[in-house]
Enzyme design. Structure first.
Site, mmCIF file in Angstrom:
data_model
loop_
_atom_site.group_PDB
_atom_site.id
_atom_site.type_symbol
_atom_site.label_atom_id
_atom_site.label_comp_id
_atom_site.label_asym_id
_atom_site.label_seq_id
_atom_site.Cartn_x
_atom_site.Cartn_y
_atom_site.Cartn_z
ATOM 1 C CD GLU A 1 -1.722 -2.042 2.204
ATOM 2 O OE1 GLU A 1 -0.673 -2.700 2.010
ATOM 3 O OE2 GLU A 1 -2.516 -2.282 3.126
ATOM 4 C CG ASN A 2 4.800 1.089 1.577
ATOM 5 O OD1 ASN A 2 4.651 0.356 0.621
ATOM 6 N ND2 ASN A 2 5.731 0.897 2.475
#
Lengths: 153, 72
Positions: B53-54
């Site tokens: 997600e990052n």
């Protein structure tokens, strides 16, 4: 860094993109699978992984986006709480992350598939019996004959 | 029932088994906690793009202390 803020190695083809673009990949439905942890999973494929009574912690994070948008959800979790109370249940008791999405559950007792009102035991941990696994599970455990003993291909 | 004494599967075994389910060409997201271990067990013969997600897309296995580059 991975999602758990642990260092990971990069390949030649690794890309670093903006956080919003990473979520764009999720929300566009491009993920073939999301592997998530969970506090509870229900036989109907519901799962809860973000809020537990008496425990402080982060919010729900990206779990809801992943759970709804990925093509399949695999869950990796411990089969029971420390006092052996089951975490695989007929219905979740904790606030849900998503409903009816779980395809496969890997616990420390075996590999399971939620069937709606029961869990199908696909592979069982060595030296465990189906009755013992059933005793630690909060919904019926069904098998297709003798389940395969857990093994790596 | 004396199930307490019986050994259960280790986290590494669980992660390895899940990684074996990945198919060639898949894009996979590994959630925080135990699932991140799967990146160490993606079969070499399969091309699986790991998504975080990052914003790290296509990462590899976990780095050892020696391999990790500190922030500067």
């Amino acid at each position: 860094m991975n999602a758990g803020v642990q260092p990971v190695l990069m390949h030649e083809y690794t890309s670093i993109v903006h956080h919003a673009d990473a979520f764009g990949i999720i929300r566009k439905g491009l993920l073939d699978v999301a592997v998530l942890g969970a506090y509870e999973v229900a036989a109907n494929g519901d799962f809860a992984n973000w809020k537990m009574a008496g425990r402080h912690g982060g919010g729900i994070g990206g779990a809801m986006d992943l759970a709804v948008c990925a093509k399949r959800i695999f869950i990796m979790m411990e089969h029971t709480l420390r006092d052996n109370r089951p975490r695989l249940l007929a219905r979740c008791t904790l606030p849900l992350t998503a409903t009816c999405v779980v395809k496969l559950i890997m616990t420390d007792l075996g590999l399971f598939e939620p069937l709606g009102d029961s869990f199908k035991l696909l592979e069982i941990a060595p030296d465990w019996t189906v009755a013992e696994v059933q005793a630690l599970t909060g919904a019926p455990v069904v098998t297709d004959g003798e389940p395969r003993v857990f093994g790596l291909h | 029932m004396t199930t307490d004494a019986k050994p259960r599967l280790t986290r590494d075994l669980m992660a390895h088994r899940i990684a074996d389910e990945f198919e060639d060409g898949w894009i996979a997201n590994l959630g925080v906690g135990m699932p991140t271990l799967c990146s160490d067990f993606v079969p070499a013969e399969k091309f699986v793009v790991l998504h975080s997600e990052n914003g790290v897309i296509g990462y590899g296995r976990g780095a050892t202390v020696e391999e990790a580059t500190p922030y500067s």
